[in-house]
Write a protein that holds these residues in place. Structure first.
Motif, PDB file in Angstrom:
ATOM      1  N   SER B 178       5.701 -10.452 -10.384  1.00 15.42           N
ATOM      2  CA  SER B 178       5.185  -9.546 -11.421  1.00 15.42           C
ATOM      3  C   SER B 178       4.136 -10.230 -12.276  1.00 15.42           C
ATOM      4  O   SER B 178       3.075  -9.654 -12.560  1.00 15.42           O
ATOM      5  CB  SER B 178       6.303  -9.068 -12.356  1.00 15.42           C
ATOM      6  N   ILE B 322       8.609  -4.079  -9.212  1.00 17.94           N
ATOM      7  CA  ILE B 322       7.723  -5.213  -9.511  1.00 17.94           C
ATOM      8  C   ILE B 322       6.366  -4.687  -9.966  1.00 17.94           C
ATOM      9  O   ILE B 322       5.801  -5.142 -10.970  1.00 17.94           O
ATOM     10  CB  ILE B 322       7.565  -6.115  -8.264  1.00 17.94           C
ATOM     11  N   THR B 325       6.567  -3.158 -13.432  1.00 19.91           N
ATOM     12  CA  THR B 325       6.717  -4.209 -14.444  1.00 19.91           C
ATOM     13  C   THR B 325       5.358  -4.822 -14.765  1.00 19.91           C
ATOM     14  O   THR B 325       4.998  -5.011 -15.938  1.00 19.91           O
ATOM     15  CB  THR B 325       7.703  -5.281 -13.933  1.00 19.91           C
ATOM     16  N   ALA B 326       4.606  -5.114 -13.699  1.00 28.82           N
ATOM     17  CA  ALA B 326       3.286  -5.726 -13.897  1.00 28.82           C
ATOM     18  C   ALA B 326       2.356  -4.779 -14.658  1.00 28.82           C
ATOM     19  O   ALA B 326       1.615  -5.195 -15.557  1.00 28.82           O
ATOM     20  CB  ALA B 326       2.678  -6.091 -12.539  1.00 28.82           C
TER      21      ALA B 326
END
Lengths: 342, 339
Positions: B178, B322, B325-326
């Motif tokens: 991430s 992921i 989240t990033a």
């Protein structure tokens, strides 16, 4: 031994008991040009006959089993998890967290409740099989049913490594036996012999039972992988046998009292030819010999085994030197037996 | 599926042996920053954004994973190990492992076959009985393996259905992945603040990276990225509502900063992105526990990627989580955080 690529191919093929098709296909492709005839019987055994330089004095059947232990899909839960049962004997301590392949194509892993969320008792307890499950990434039953069906076979994910001394792999029990049988078939035989690659050893020795009826041999040699427990914290008497100490024979296991004449002949052949041979040091396990020696009016039977650590799990281990010793002894004994020297 | 997560999972570094994974991450980060360093403990620090800005974000994810350490080699060449971090001993017998010796040696955790069962099938092995067999003569083992060598538990990283992947070490390669994606996103934007990405060592043991690296910087706020529990059978507490694929988990805890939490929530809403919530009553079990009390105190939040089967070879995450989240962290920083 040469051609270990074939051993790798056999070990990494998937074939739990009752689902040996892909293993059988590999074997048939290997042997078809080297045998005089072969057939596949009603249960799926391969029964092959190869002529030697001489007509056999006694009818010999050399046998190895094609199946491996694994699991079978029994249910799919509403949240898309795969329930399973074992096929063959598997210790519950080698299942959680393992990678598996369902139906030969779908990746899955055996789920584990995170230890952080367990109380002390739960965190060190191995659940019953009926509480275990495999996760393929599905969230719902409908989702999972697109990829998995009830009754699908489940195998441990294949892994194979040869480090020069030893081989670590799935399904060495008994693809190593199949491998040795194929090598025998590809070699030039002194005497005619029957070769059987049998199904369903791990679930009741069914393949060997019907194959030995069909072949109706006087003598039989079973090529197996047997349990070597020569690891730390196991007392010497419980280790059964040791890797690097050569071929293994036993007087008795849980299914068979072996033929003394064949044992004595094996011992003298080993001595004369400088082949490493060891005896099983405890009564453990059983193999296809259990039904072959009781076939029809009885068949004089011996098992020549390869010492193998960590049987019936994702990764077993054998030493390459043992593979040579076991193969050489099996070839010599086969020749003596079929030649009527017993 | 994209290669980054699989590349990350190739580099297996237990706490105290993060050199390989640290160097891999250093090279990845150099694509996005001219200022990347590894320190003596294999903490990786990359500075992005405006280096002279008066406001600094710290983004932390640990790069170590759990495993074993070699404690003894017996006369036959069997290798005895002890735990580094919370290895789940219910999953260890017969497990494929790699001993990171002079060269990597693959091995198997010794176990008894069912034919010789000791009748203790109900009970996980005790760490006092964990031995490794690398299938080599004793003199070869002794020549290659040293006491203190690290051992990792192997499972081949694999795709499951629904964009999910399973592997050992997703705790915390999911978090690292991430943050590498955040670095990539931020590198394409003009940012007024300074952003420090810390890929920290030894979280699974003593959190040494999180305790020491922030000391060198003046940090205004911090987000720690780790994994947390997703629903699976027999989980009956709050984690039974956390689902894979339904977005990052924002943590509420008396120890954490509420302004960052609220702003993250608003940012997720703005992105029209799902997020989930876990409630801790104090410590979070992440690096945040140490970063909040660094120097005169740092405002800190925790974002976790939902994970099943934590601390086993069968860890599972959803790639969408992921990515989300990033996206959330990048947008949060572009919006200025809680400056």
């Amino acid at each position: 031994m040469n051609n270990l690529d074939l051993l790798k191919k056999l070990c990494t093929a998937n074939g739990i008991s009752g689902d040996e098709d892909s293993v059988r296909e590999i074997i048939i492709n290997e042997i078809r040009d080297y045998v005089n005839e072969y057939k596949i019987d009603n249960l799926g055994n391969i029964i092959a006959f190869k002529k030697g330089r001489n007509k056999a004095v006694k009818r010999l059947m050399v046998s190895a089993h094609m199946d491996e232990v694994g699991f079978i899909v029994t249910d799919i839960t509403s949240d898309g998890l795969i329930k399973f049962d074992t096929v063959g004997g598997i210790d519950r301590r080698v299942i959680l967290g393992r990678s598996v392949l369902i139906g030969g194509k779908i990746n899955g892993v055996a789920g584990v409740k995170p230890t952080h969320l367990c109380d002390a008792d739960e965190g060190s307890k191995i659940p019953e099989i009926n509480s275990m499950y495999i996760d393929i990434g599905a969230d719902t039953k409908e989702d999972a049913e697109k990829f998995v069906s009830l009754g699908d076979s489940i195998t441990f994910e294949a892994m194979y490594e040869d480090n020069g001394y030893s081989i670590k792999s799935k399904a060495i029990d008994d693809r190593a036996g199949c491998f040795m049988l194929i090598q025998m078939i590809k070699s030039e035989l002194e005497y005619d012999a029957y070769f059987t690659f049998v199904v369903q050893e791990e679930v009741g020795l069914h393949g060997a039972k019907v194959a030995s009826y069909s072949v109706d041999p006087d003598f039989s040699i079973v090529l197996e992988s047997t349990t070597a427990a020569d690891i730390p914290e196991v007392s010497d008497s419980k280790q059964v046998c040791n890797v690097e100490n050569g071929a293994v024979i036993g007087y008795i296991d849980k299914r068979t009292l072996y033929d003394k004449g064949m044992i004595n002949r094996a011992v003298s052949l080993a001595e004369k030819n400088n082949i490493k041979l060891q005896f099983k040091r405890s009564v453990a396990g059983g193999n296809d010999a259990g039904v072959i020696h009781e076939s029809r009016e009885g068949v004089r039977t011996i098992a020549i085994s390869l010492p193998c650590r960590y049987l019936h799990s994702q990764l077993s281990l054998i030493y390459k030197s043992d593979l040579d010793e076991t193969y050489n002894l099996a070839c010599m004994l086969a020749s003596d037996v079929a030649g009527g020297k017993l | 599926m994209e290669e980054l997560i699989f590349d990350l999972l190739e580099h297996r570094g237990i706490s105290g042996d993060e050199g390989g994974i640290a160097r891999y991450c250093e090279n990845r980060l150099k694509i996005f920053s001219d200022n990347v360093k590894i320190n003596f403990n294999n903490n990786v620090v990359a500075v992005l954004g405006n280096e002279n800005a008066d406001y600094t974000f710290l983004l932390d994810a640990h790069i170590d994973r759990i495993g074993f350490i070699v404690t003894e080699i017996d006369d036959s060449g069997f290798i005895k190990v002890d735990k580094v971090g919370g290895v789940d001993l219910r999953t260890i017998l017969d497990a494929p492992v790699t001993v990171h010796a002079k060269e990597d040696l693959n091995g198997i955790v010794c176990c008894m076959p069912p034919h010789l069962s000791d009748g203790n099938e109900d009970k996980a092995v005790s760490i006092d009985n964990v031995w490794i067999d690398v299938g080599l003569p004793a003199e070869k083992v002794k020549g290659a393996v040293s006491l203190g060598d690290s051992v990792t538990i192997f499972s081949k990283p694999k795709e499951l259905i629904n964009n999910r992947i399973s592997s050992a070490g997703l705790d915390n390669m999911a978090g690292v992945c991430s943050l590498l994606k955040v670095a990539e996103k931020l590198s394409r934007k003009k940012i007024n603040s300074r952003v420090i990405i810390l890929l920290s060592c030894q979280e699974e043991t003593f959190a040494t990276g999180a305790k020491t690296v922030p000391f060198s910087y003046k940090i205004d706020e911090c987000i720690c990225v780790d994994v947390s529990f997703a629903s699976q059978p027999d989980i009956n507490d709050q984690y039974s509502r956390i689902k894979l694929g339904e977005g990052p988990i924002l943590c509420v805890s008396p120890n954490l900063n509420k302004d960052i939490f609220n702003k993250l929530k608003t940012t997720a809403d703005k992105l029209n992105q799902d997020c989930q919530f876990e409630i801790c009553n104090g410590r979070t079990g992440t690096n945040a526990d140490h970063i909040v009390v660094n120097k005169s105190g740092i405002k800190t939040a925790v974002i976790s990627i939902p994970e099943k089967n934590m601390h086993t070879q069968a860890e599972i995450i959803d790639m969408n989580d992921i990515d989300k989240t990033a996206e959330l962290i990048s947008e949060y920083i572009l919006c200025g955080g809680v400056k």
